[in-house]
Design an enzyme around this catalytic site. Structure first.
Site, PDB file in Angstrom:
ATOM      1  N   CYS A  92      19.097 -30.481   7.885  1.00  0.00           N
ATOM      2  CA  CYS A  92      19.942 -31.801   7.410  1.00  0.00           C
ATOM      3  C   CYS A  92      19.531 -31.944   5.859  1.00  0.00           C
ATOM      4  O   CYS A  92      18.362 -31.518   5.630  1.00  0.00           O
ATOM      5  CB  CYS A  92      20.259 -32.936   8.245  1.00  0.00           C
ATOM      6  SG  CYS A  92      21.337 -32.600   9.735  1.00  0.00           S
ATOM      7  N   GLY A 152      23.627 -28.793   5.323  1.00  0.00           N
ATOM      8  CA  GLY A 152      24.580 -29.378   6.271  1.00  0.00           C
ATOM      9  C   GLY A 152      25.935 -29.692   5.690  1.00  0.00           C
ATOM     10  O   GLY A 152      26.005 -30.450   4.731  1.00  0.00           O
ATOM     11  N   ASN A 211      15.971 -36.039   8.823  1.00  0.00           N
ATOM     12  CA  ASN A 211      16.324 -34.471   8.724  1.00  0.00           C
ATOM     13  C   ASN A 211      14.955 -33.861   9.714  1.00  0.00           C
ATOM     14  O   ASN A 211      13.937 -34.189   9.508  1.00  0.00           O
ATOM     15  CB  ASN A 211      15.926 -33.819   7.371  1.00  0.00           C
ATOM     16  CG  ASN A 211      15.742 -32.440   7.334  1.00  0.00           C
ATOM     17  OD1 ASN A 211      14.975 -31.809   6.565  1.00  0.00           O
ATOM     18  ND2 ASN A 211      16.083 -31.726   8.275  1.00  0.00           N
ATOM     19  N   GLY A 212      15.420 -33.035  10.772  1.00  0.00           N
ATOM     20  CA  GLY A 212      14.149 -32.553  11.619  1.00  0.00           C
ATOM     21  C   GLY A 212      14.897 -32.757  13.156  1.00  0.00           C
ATOM     22  O   GLY A 212      16.060 -32.941  13.331  1.00  0.00           O
ATOM     23  N   TYR A 223      14.499 -19.087   4.008  1.00  0.00           N
ATOM     24  CA  TYR A 223      16.060 -19.164   4.182  1.00  0.00           C
ATOM     25  C   TYR A 223      16.505 -20.602   3.771  1.00  0.00           C
ATOM     26  O   TYR A 223      17.635 -20.812   2.912  1.00  0.00           O
ATOM     27  CB  TYR A 223      16.402 -18.912   5.567  1.00  0.00           C
ATOM     28  CG  TYR A 223      18.095 -19.336   5.792  1.00  0.00           C
ATOM     29  CD1 TYR A 223      19.108 -18.529   5.330  1.00  0.00           C
ATOM     30  CD2 TYR A 223      18.521 -20.608   6.468  1.00  0.00           C
ATOM     31  CE1 TYR A 223      20.168 -18.856   5.397  1.00  0.00           C
ATOM     32  CE2 TYR A 223      19.629 -21.096   6.520  1.00  0.00           C
ATOM     33  CZ  TYR A 223      20.904 -19.933   5.894  1.00  0.00           C
ATOM     34  OH  TYR A 223      21.716 -20.400   6.038  1.00  0.00           O
TER      35      TYR A 223
HETATM   36  P1  AMP Z   1      22.695 -13.349  12.084  1.00  0.00           P
HETATM   37  O1  AMP Z   1      23.925 -13.225  11.427  1.00  0.00           O
HETATM   38  O2  AMP Z   1      22.869 -14.176  13.384  1.00  0.00           O
HETATM   39  O3  AMP Z   1      21.752 -12.326  12.420  1.00  0.00           O
HETATM   40  O4  AMP Z   1      21.688 -14.548  11.108  1.00  0.00           O
HETATM   41  C1  AMP Z   1      21.193 -14.190   9.948  1.00  0.00           C
HETATM   42  C2  AMP Z   1      21.957 -14.502   8.725  1.00  0.00           C
HETATM   43  O5  AMP Z   1      22.457 -16.031   8.721  1.00  0.00           O
HETATM   44  C3  AMP Z   1      21.389 -14.183   7.470  1.00  0.00           C
HETATM   45  O6  AMP Z   1      22.060 -13.900   6.599  1.00  0.00           O
HETATM   46  C4  AMP Z   1      20.477 -15.584   7.332  1.00  0.00           C
HETATM   47  O7  AMP Z   1      20.740 -15.685   5.692  1.00  0.00           O
HETATM   48  C5  AMP Z   1      21.464 -16.439   7.658  1.00  0.00           C
HETATM   49  N1  AMP Z   1      20.729 -17.309   8.446  1.00  0.00           N
HETATM   50  C6  AMP Z   1      19.346 -17.618   8.933  1.00  0.00           C
HETATM   51  N2  AMP Z   1      19.116 -18.643   9.694  1.00  0.00           N
HETATM   52  C7  AMP Z   1      19.845 -19.444   9.609  1.00  0.00           C
HETATM   53  C8  AMP Z   1      20.433 -20.690  10.090  1.00  0.00           C
HETATM   54  N3  AMP Z   1      19.615 -21.364  10.668  1.00  0.00           N
HETATM   55  N4  AMP Z   1      21.589 -21.411   9.712  1.00  0.00           N
HETATM   56  C9  AMP Z   1      22.630 -20.487   9.050  1.00  0.00           C
HETATM   57  N5  AMP Z   1      22.194 -19.309   8.667  1.00  0.00           N
HETATM   58  C10 AMP Z   1      21.144 -18.793   8.739  1.00  0.00           C
END
Ligand code: AMP
Length: 477
Positions: A8, A34, A109-110, A249
């Site tokens: 968040c 978020g 946030n957390g 990320y």
């Molecule tokens: P996935 O498609 O499940 O393998 O998730 C990886 C993709 O989602 C990558 O393109 C990342 O940039 C992005 N990503 C990684 N961590 C998160 C997160 N916590 N929330 C949303 N997107 C994420």
């Protein structure tokens, strides 16, 4: 099924006649953290005012009629992400409580690792919870504290909570910012003329033309009032361990951490990835937008350019907004399209910043093959995510993590790539400016990759909680 949750965003401003508007702008810059709900609480010297909405800041808080309901020179705000079941307006922050020492409002946030235990104990002792959010435990602890001053009540309370947290708190005539003892979640201090600002990331300062003063330190409590900024260090001094996933990320590439832009860190991750895993191919293409900085760093270090082989539709929200796996998959299709004439009959290096469930990769690789790609070599600029997170990104079900289920070749087969390679853990630390993971350990919390948890996930390890009790609370923000 548990879903991957996002962080968040929090913001706070003190002593500015446009407090609510500037908070709305700050939250807008933090929208990537978020997207399901947002809220602002203001204080005008006498009363607190609160407006909360489901959805995006830009769809809700730019309307004059909402901002007009938020008078006052001090404000805090919050962007929330949650799973579907808990996407309720009552869980949208900031929370507010009227205590006998005055009002207090809090944005978090957390994630607290002991929220369920605290809640159980508090309910046993007569507390009545209004929400299913773990942040409410903090409000209840503050309310229960016998200390006379609000700041002492808050400090007493943070000694009882465990986990990753950055907080902005608005009490009468005070804006308070807090980072957990490890500094897992980020929080920066900014200044706009005479007004102090607190924000999750520096991009929220840029949008309103504020200057970065410094980061709130791990375990630090900053109290902003008419007297200026006072720094308190209630916890024993310890080495900070910020969450390494902020660099990989979460944070926006234009945000600055430790005097370096997140963009630069990500380019270095890409360069390191190239050193470890490069093979010849026709094209280097990023998964937009998450893989772009790493792909630029990768390509630069092998003397090539990136090509935009995948085009993203910017009018679709983040893939992870959608709650079910089925809709998530559909989301990826809505979001990306292949630049067909470019990639036809080509071998590709496909770069992304992380692989979690593999949803993004599966869809994109399928689309690339359908568009005529010959080979797809996946390169990920972080190590395999094998362990769940309990400090704010909450992936509580380890079975959801592809790298926890499969070995490297299993992952490759599952996503149907020609080859797949991840950045090594030491490569990750090299990109961050260290020799390897062990040099000057600990620098970060990297538990997603290593299982090395700086704080025990008390609730998750507590076998006494029933499934129902575990799912009752949303612990993400
Ligand atoms: P996935 O498609 O499940 O393998 O998730 C990886 C993709 O989602 C990558 O393109 C990342 O940039 C992005 N990503 C990684 N961590 C998160 C997160 N916590 N929330 C949303 N997107 C994420």
């Amino acid at each position: 099924m548990s879903s991957l949750k996002e962080e968040c965003g929090i913001f706070g401003i003190f002593d500015n006649k446009d407090a609510a508007t500037l908070t709305a702008l700050g939250l807008h810059a933090l929208q990537h953290r978020g997207q399901e709900g947002c809220g602002i609480v203001t204080f005008d010297g006498k009363n607190f005012y609160s407006e909360k909405r489901l959805g995006l800041v830009g769809d809700n808080f730019t309307k004059d009629n909402v901002l007009k309901n938020l008078p006052g020179n001090a404000a805090i705000g919050h962007n929330r992400y949650s799973t579907s079941g808990n996407n309720l307006i009552k869980n949208v922050q900031p929370f507010f409580a009227d205590l006998h020492v005055g009002g207090v409002s809090i944005a978090h946030n957390g994630n607290l690792c002991n929220a369920r235990s605290l809640r159980k104990e508090l309910v046993k002792n007569g507390s009545i919870f209004q929400t299913t959010s773990d942040t409410e435990a903090i409000v209840q602890l503050i309310a229960k504290s016998k200390r006379p001053r609000i700041i002492d009540k808050i400090i007493e309370s943070i000694f009882k909570i465990k986990g990753g947290y950055a907080l902005t708190i608005l009490a009468e005539n005070k804006l308070i910012g807090i980072r957990d003892p490890f500094g897992i979640r980020p929080l920066v201090i900014g200044k706009l003329n005479n007004s102090y600002i607190l924000a999750s990331e520096t991009c929220a300062l840029d949008i309103i033309g504020a200057k970065l003063v410094r980061e709130v330190e791990n375990g630090e409590v900053v109290v902003i009032s008419d007297k200026g900024l006072e720094s308190l260090k209630p916890f024993p001094k310890m080495k900070q361990r910020p969450c390494i996933f902020e660099y990989i990320y979460f944070s926006r590439p234009d945000s600055i951490i430790n005097n370096v832009s997140v963009y630069e860190y990500r380019k270095k991750l890409g360069a390191e990835l190239a050193k470890e895993t490069h093979i010849n191919s026709d094209l280097i293409i990023p998964v937009p937008d998450s893989g772009v900085p790493a792909a630029i760093g990768y390509a630069e270090s092998v003397g090539k350019n990136i090509e935009l082989g995948i085009i993203r539709n910017h009018y679709v929200g983040r893939t992870f907004i959608e709650p079910t796996q089925q809709i998530r998959s559909l989301g990826v299709k809505l979001k990306h399209n292949i630049n067909k004439t470019l990639i036809k009959n080509k071998s590709l290096i496909l770069i992304d910043d992380s692989l979690v469930r593999g949803t993004t990769s599966i869809k994109i690789i399928k689309m690339l093959y359908e568009a005529g790609a010959k080979e797809v070599h996946v390169r990920i600029s972080s190590p395999p995510i094998k362990f769940p997170d309990y400090y704010g990104i909450d992936t509580p079900d380890q079975n959801d993590l592809l790298a926890s289920k499969f070995d490297l070749d299993g992952i490759r087969k599952y996503i149907n790539a020609t080859s797949i390679k991840f950045l090594s853990i030491d490569g990750l630390y090299k990109a961050m400016g260290y020799q390897n993971r062990n040099s000057m350990y600990p620098q970060f919390t990297d538990h997603c990759f290593t299982g090395d948890y700086p704080i025990e996930p008390t609730d998750a390890n507590n076998k006494d909680f029933t499934k129902n009790e575990m799912s009752l609370m949303s612990t993400n923000r």
